[in-house]
Design a protein around this motif. Structure first.
Motif, PDB file in Angstrom:
ATOM      1  N   GLU A 239      61.030  -9.871 -73.258  1.00  0.00           N
ATOM      2  CA  GLU A 239      60.413 -10.274 -74.527  1.00  0.00           C
ATOM      3  C   GLU A 239      59.764 -11.654 -74.408  1.00  0.00           C
ATOM      4  OE1 GLU A 239      63.531 -10.013 -77.403  1.00  0.00           O
ATOM      5  OE2 GLU A 239      63.243  -7.867 -77.747  1.00  0.00           O
ATOM      6  N   THR A 240      60.415 -12.545 -73.667  1.00  0.00           N
ATOM      7  CA  THR A 240      59.846 -13.889 -73.478  1.00  0.00           C
ATOM      8  C   THR A 240      58.555 -13.832 -72.681  1.00  0.00           C
ATOM      9  OG1 THR A 240      62.027 -14.938 -73.592  1.00  0.00           O
ATOM     10  CG2 THR A 240      60.271 -16.175 -72.499  1.00  0.00           C
ATOM     11  N   ILE A 241      58.551 -13.068 -71.585  1.00  0.00           N
ATOM     12  CA  ILE A 241      57.333 -12.923 -70.778  1.00  0.00           C
ATOM     13  C   ILE A 241      56.217 -12.318 -71.621  1.00  0.00           C
ATOM     14  CG2 ILE A 241      56.307 -11.756 -68.784  1.00  0.00           C
ATOM     15  CD1 ILE A 241      59.135 -11.935 -67.481  1.00  0.00           C
ATOM     16  N   ALA A 242      56.559 -11.310 -72.425  1.00  0.00           N
ATOM     17  CA  ALA A 242      55.554 -10.687 -73.297  1.00  0.00           C
ATOM     18  C   ALA A 242      55.002 -11.708 -74.297  1.00  0.00           C
ATOM     19  CB  ALA A 242      56.166  -9.498 -74.032  1.00  0.00           C
ATOM     20  N   ALA A 243      55.883 -12.544 -74.842  1.00  0.00           N
ATOM     21  CA  ALA A 243      55.464 -13.522 -75.852  1.00  0.00           C
ATOM     22  C   ALA A 243      54.529 -14.579 -75.275  1.00  0.00           C
ATOM     23  CB  ALA A 243      56.701 -14.179 -76.471  1.00  0.00           C
ATOM     24  N   ILE A 244      54.892 -15.147 -74.100  1.00  0.00           N
ATOM     25  CA  ILE A 244      54.039 -16.194 -73.525  1.00  0.00           C
ATOM     26  C   ILE A 244      52.733 -15.597 -72.991  1.00  0.00           C
ATOM     27  CG2 ILE A 244      55.975 -17.720 -73.023  1.00  0.00           C
ATOM     28  CD1 ILE A 244      55.903 -16.870 -70.119  1.00  0.00           C
ATOM     29  N   HIS A 245      52.786 -14.342 -72.547  1.00  0.00           N
ATOM     30  CA  HIS A 245      51.575 -13.655 -72.099  1.00  0.00           C
ATOM     31  C   HIS A 245      50.646 -13.422 -73.290  1.00  0.00           C
ATOM     32  CE1 HIS A 245      49.112 -10.052 -71.170  1.00  0.00           C
ATOM     33  NE2 HIS A 245      49.069 -10.577 -69.950  1.00  0.00           N
ATOM     34  N   ALA A 246      51.202 -12.959 -74.411  1.00  0.00           N
ATOM     35  CA  ALA A 246      50.399 -12.686 -75.604  1.00  0.00           C
ATOM     36  C   ALA A 246      49.783 -13.965 -76.153  1.00  0.00           C
ATOM     37  CB  ALA A 246      51.264 -12.023 -76.668  1.00  0.00           C
ATOM     38  N   ARG A 247      50.570 -15.044 -76.177  1.00  0.00           N
ATOM     39  CA  ARG A 247      50.043 -16.304 -76.707  1.00  0.00           C
ATOM     40  C   ARG A 247      48.863 -16.785 -75.881  1.00  0.00           C
ATOM     41  NH1 ARG A 247      51.581 -20.734 -79.918  1.00  0.00           N
ATOM     42  NH2 ARG A 247      53.540 -19.761 -80.519  1.00  0.00           N
ATOM     43  N   ALA A 280      61.521 -28.836 -67.068  1.00  0.00           N
ATOM     44  CA  ALA A 280      60.921 -29.498 -68.235  1.00  0.00           C
ATOM     45  C   ALA A 280      59.537 -28.924 -68.521  1.00  0.00           C
ATOM     46  CB  ALA A 280      60.838 -31.006 -67.990  1.00  0.00           C
ATOM     47  N   GLU A 281      58.777 -28.661 -67.479  1.00  0.00           N
ATOM     48  CA  GLU A 281      57.440 -28.090 -67.666  1.00  0.00           C
ATOM     49  C   GLU A 281      57.515 -26.659 -68.202  1.00  0.00           C
ATOM     50  OE1 GLU A 281      54.975 -30.496 -64.152  1.00  0.00           O
ATOM     51  OE2 GLU A 281      56.123 -28.673 -63.644  1.00  0.00           O
ATOM     52  N   ILE A 282      58.486 -25.902 -67.714  1.00  0.00           N
ATOM     53  CA  ILE A 282      58.659 -24.525 -68.205  1.00  0.00           C
ATOM     54  C   ILE A 282      59.054 -24.545 -69.680  1.00  0.00           C
ATOM     55  CG2 ILE A 282      60.043 -22.413 -67.992  1.00  0.00           C
ATOM     56  CD1 ILE A 282      60.276 -22.994 -64.983  1.00  0.00           C
ATOM     57  N   ALA A 283      59.949 -25.484 -70.040  1.00  0.00           N
ATOM     58  CA  ALA A 283      60.401 -25.585 -71.430  1.00  0.00           C
ATOM     59  C   ALA A 283      59.256 -25.918 -72.377  1.00  0.00           C
ATOM     60  CB  ALA A 283      61.501 -26.634 -71.546  1.00  0.00           C
ATOM     61  N   GLY A 287      55.624 -20.942 -76.809  1.00  0.00           N
ATOM     62  CA  GLY A 287      56.262 -19.636 -76.974  1.00  0.00           C
ATOM     63  C   GLY A 287      57.549 -19.474 -76.193  1.00  0.00           C
ATOM     64  N   MET A 288      57.922 -20.487 -75.396  1.00  0.00           N
ATOM     65  CA  MET A 288      59.150 -20.394 -74.602  1.00  0.00           C
ATOM     66  C   MET A 288      60.357 -20.720 -75.486  1.00  0.00           C
ATOM     67  SD  MET A 288      60.567 -19.793 -71.647  1.00  0.00           S
ATOM     68  CE  MET A 288      59.107 -19.762 -70.595  1.00  0.00           C
ATOM     69  N   GLU A 290      64.079 -21.786 -76.788  1.00  0.00           N
ATOM     70  CA  GLU A 290      64.995 -22.826 -76.345  1.00  0.00           C
ATOM     71  C   GLU A 290      66.036 -22.242 -75.392  1.00  0.00           C
ATOM     72  OE1 GLU A 290      68.107 -26.077 -78.283  1.00  0.00           O
ATOM     73  OE2 GLU A 290      67.179 -24.547 -79.529  1.00  0.00           O
ATOM     74  N   LYS A 291      66.280 -22.912 -74.292  1.00  0.00           N
ATOM     75  CA  LYS A 291      67.260 -22.572 -73.258  1.00  0.00           C
ATOM     76  C   LYS A 291      66.855 -21.392 -72.371  1.00  0.00           C
ATOM     77  CE  LYS A 291      71.252 -24.586 -75.585  1.00  0.00           C
ATOM     78  NZ  LYS A 291      72.659 -24.396 -76.012  1.00  0.00           N
ATOM     79  N   ARG A 292      65.843 -20.640 -72.774  1.00  0.00           N
ATOM     80  CA  ARG A 292      65.383 -19.546 -71.916  1.00  0.00           C
ATOM     81  C   ARG A 292      64.686 -20.104 -70.678  1.00  0.00           C
ATOM     82  NH1 ARG A 292      66.881 -14.536 -71.182  1.00  0.00           N
ATOM     83  NH2 ARG A 292      67.135 -14.377 -73.447  1.00  0.00           N
ATOM     84  N   SER A 293      64.119 -21.301 -70.812  1.00  0.00           N
ATOM     85  CA  SER A 293      63.362 -21.904 -69.705  1.00  0.00           C
ATOM     86  C   SER A 293      64.207 -22.059 -68.447  1.00  0.00           C
ATOM     87  CB  SER A 293      62.819 -23.277 -70.121  1.00  0.00           C
ATOM     88  OG  SER A 293      63.884 -24.139 -70.490  1.00  0.00           O
ATOM     89  N   GLU A 294      65.510 -22.280 -68.618  1.00  0.00           N
ATOM     90  CA  GLU A 294      66.399 -22.524 -67.474  1.00  0.00           C
ATOM     91  C   GLU A 294      66.578 -21.286 -66.595  1.00  0.00           C
ATOM     92  OE1 GLU A 294      70.040 -23.992 -69.130  1.00  0.00           O
ATOM     93  OE2 GLU A 294      68.973 -25.245 -70.577  1.00  0.00           O
ATOM     94  N   VAL A 295      66.401 -20.100 -67.177  1.00  0.00           N
ATOM     95  CA  VAL A 295      66.707 -18.867 -66.432  1.00  0.00           C
ATOM     96  C   VAL A 295      65.524 -17.906 -66.336  1.00  0.00           C
ATOM     97  CG1 VAL A 295      69.157 -19.020 -67.035  1.00  0.00           C
ATOM     98  CG2 VAL A 295      67.610 -17.710 -68.509  1.00  0.00           C
ATOM     99  N   ILE A 296      64.360 -18.291 -66.881  1.00  0.00           N
ATOM    100  CA  ILE A 296      63.244 -17.342 -66.964  1.00  0.00           C
ATOM    101  C   ILE A 296      62.677 -16.983 -65.590  1.00  0.00           C
ATOM    102  CG2 ILE A 296      61.499 -19.151 -67.316  1.00  0.00           C
ATOM    103  CD1 ILE A 296      61.553 -15.607 -68.893  1.00  0.00           C
ATOM    104  N   LEU A 297      62.667 -17.921 -64.642  1.00  0.00           N
ATOM    105  CA  LEU A 297      62.111 -17.613 -63.324  1.00  0.00           C
ATOM    106  C   LEU A 297      62.917 -16.506 -62.647  1.00  0.00           C
ATOM    107  CD1 LEU A 297      60.271 -18.023 -60.881  1.00  0.00           C
ATOM    108  CD2 LEU A 297      61.769 -19.900 -60.148  1.00  0.00           C
ATOM    109  N   ALA A 298      64.237 -16.640 -62.631  1.00  0.00           N
ATOM    110  CA  ALA A 298      65.077 -15.615 -61.999  1.00  0.00           C
ATOM    111  C   ALA A 298      64.883 -14.269 -62.687  1.00  0.00           C
ATOM    112  CB  ALA A 298      66.543 -16.036 -62.037  1.00  0.00           C
TER     113      ALA A 298
END
Length: 551
Positions: A239-247, A280-283, A287-288, A290-298
């Motif tokens: 859902e996060t990938i979809a959200a940042i892609h859509a934005r 910090a840059e991912i955060a 559309g990212m 909160e706290k998803r930035s720490e684990v989104i790459l994996a």
């Protein structure tokens, strides 16, 4: 009304349900976050609409590195979140809360102790479910929000501690898999630099691919020639990938991401970008969450490797997953859904019979033992015990599987039965129920339950231990009643004389002239445990008259 279960997908037995709407809540205790959904069920459709959602990032997966145990401060945070969820559900007039826990609690040595603490402090009973059972309920959740039109679909759910990949086509899931790769787990175990070093990233990719290969192979093996399934993605990472892609592509995030589609090249581009960025840059990405930035790459790497292994070039998102599946499963178990999904409602029975076949159980014999066990259960209910429908079903499962340990060895086969059942994937049951079934089978012969037995100690509550002690005593009698395994006894009738503390067991033989001597001898041998448990004297008597017809 939001995302109603499609009326052509789920239909109703109107005679078996009340016509008023009902409100229930479902909680998913995941590795990364705790989620609750509150729904209003309309039993006339049947359908449910989501009227409330709650989320709290607790990170149950952040366990003690040395012991693997859940940390005290994390458990305290989780209990506080659950207490808040309870208050919200009560405010919404929810009649019940169904809660499930997944991989983080499942794998922690103190996971069951934690759930026992939750129950004692909050009065909230949490079901601990296996990876395959989690996959089954995810499938139900997705079916409640999307129509497959009988076409094959692959569902991928990337959680904090595990990834479920499912193959289905609107009916029974063809494949249910669960793999120990998740966004939190991989981040904790494999990423130590910020931004990630190239060598770490390469290992992350290789490790993830290697872990997923078995699940993907199982899914692909169940595809038929000429089938080209669509890929559906659920839960936070996707859902996060979809959200940042859509934005980025549309300039805005759609009001609903249900059905939003992006391609493998789009995903690969984001993986390459995330690899080069600091936390910090991912955060700071619009559309990212909160706290998803720490684990989104994996999480993104898991999705990328899965799509490449599956050979699919795009994915569509679905807003429904495990917690909605918990709702659908509740509706199934309460008789609110029939027709297209009736196959799902008998999942427990089919799963037990599948295990019986796997371990080459003599099903004709086990059926007779089960019939005797249930007859004893029904005739003693309200007199010697007060257990209900669910406990009756657990007794049936144990009766069918009580002899499966013969698959390993005749010697101590009751102990082998325990381990085979305990480590099998019995769909439709939570971990506690599987533990009860395994213990019931364990105690169908030899020693009665004792506190020093490790398997008996695995039952954390007094109530669960009492279920095993009482129902295993019934199972012992049922086994004795078919001692020769030829169906010598056709029927039994129970009479309980409370003032005398006497329990009479009237036995009717299947063939005239059969004295059933071996069965009576076996009953005499096994009745001691029953007598001690229920504080009665058992008197068995072979009737000479014809078999009666009891109402």
């Amino acid at each position: 009304m939001l995302n109603l279960v499609s009326a052509d997908c789920l239909s109703v037995n109107t005679q078996s349900v009340q016509q008023q709407q009902r409100i229930i809540a479902a909680i998913d205790m995941g590795t990364n976050s705790l989620h609750m959904v509150i729904v209003r069920i309309d039993p006339t459709l049947p359908a449910f609409s989501i009227i409330g959602k709650e989320k709290e990032t607790v990170r149950l997966g952040d366990r003690d590195i040395a012991t693997g145990e859940l940390k005290p401060e994390i458990m305290a945070k989780a209990i506080a979140a659950l207490e808040r969820f309870q208050k919200v559900a009560k405010t919404a007039n929810a009649e019940t809360i169904i809660a499930v826990a997944t991989s983080a609690v499942r794998e922690a040595p103190n996971g069951k102790d934690f759930l026992h603490k939750v129950e004692s402090e909050l009065g909230l009973c949490v079901d601990l479910i296996s990876g395959q059972e989690e996959a089954r309920r995810i499938y139900l959740g997705v079916l409640s929000g999307m129509e497959f039109h009988n076409q094959p679909h692959i569902i991928i759910d990337i959680g904090g501690g595990s990834t479920e990949i499912i193959l289905g086509d609107s009916h029974e899931p063809r494949t249910l898999t669960s793999t120990k790769v998740g966004a939190v787990r991989l981040t904790t175990e494999l990423i130590s630099s910020d931004p990630i070093l190239d060598v770490e990233f390469q290992y992350l990719q290789a490790y993830t691919r290697g872990m997923l290969e078995r699940s993907v192979d199982e899914v692909l093996a169940n595809l038929q020639f000429g089938e080209f399934p669509k890929l559906i993605g659920t839960s936070g990472t996707i859902e996060t990938i979809a959200a940042i892609h859509a934005r980025e592509k549309l300039g805005t995030i759609p009001s609903t991401l249900n059905g939003y589609k992006f391609s493998l090249p789009d995903l690969q581009e984001w993986v390459n970008r995330l690899q080069k960025m600091t936390n910090a840059e991912i955060a700071a990405i619009p559309g990212m969450p909160e706290k998803r930035s720490e684990v989104i790459l994996a999480g993104a790497v898991v999705l990328q490797e899965a799509m490449m292994l599956l050979g699919v070039d795009s994915i569509s998102t679905c807003g429904r997953a495990l917690r909605e599946g918990v709702i659908v499963d509740w509706m199934l178990s309460h008789g609110l859904i029939e027709d297209r999904l009736r196959f799902q409602s008998s999942v427990r029975e089919r799963s037990v019979l599948k295990q019986a076949s796997k371990y080459q159980v003599n099903l004709a014999y086990s059926d007779r033992v089960a019939a005797f066990a249930l007859s004893l259960f029904d005739q003693t209910q309200g007199q010697l015990h007060h257990w209900g429908t669910n406990e009756r079903q657990l007794l049936w499962a144990a009766a069918i599987l009580h002899n499966c340990g013969h698959h390993i060895s005749h010697s101590s086969h009751h102990k082998h039965s325990y381990y085979l059942i305990r480590n099998s994937e019995l769909l439709g049951y939570n971990e506690t129920e599987i533990e009860i079934i395994a213990n019931l089978a364990r105690y169908h012969r030899k020693s009665p339950p004792k506190k020093r037995h490790e398997n008996y100690r695995n039952l954390l509550s007094k109530e669960h231990r009492q279920i095993v002690s009482q129902l295993s005593a019934l199972l012992r009698l049922a086994v004795a009643l078919d001692r020769r395994q030829i169906g010598a006894i056709a029927q039994i009738k129970c009479d309980y004389y409370r003032q005398l503390q006497q329990f009479n067991l009237l036995i009717y033989s299947a063939k005239p002239g059969d004295d059933c001597a071996l069965e009576l001898w076996s009953l005499d041998l096994k009745k001691g445990v029953f007598e001690a448990e229920f504080e009665v004297k058992l008197v068995a008597h072979l009737e000479k008259s014809a078999i009666p017809h009891f109402s």
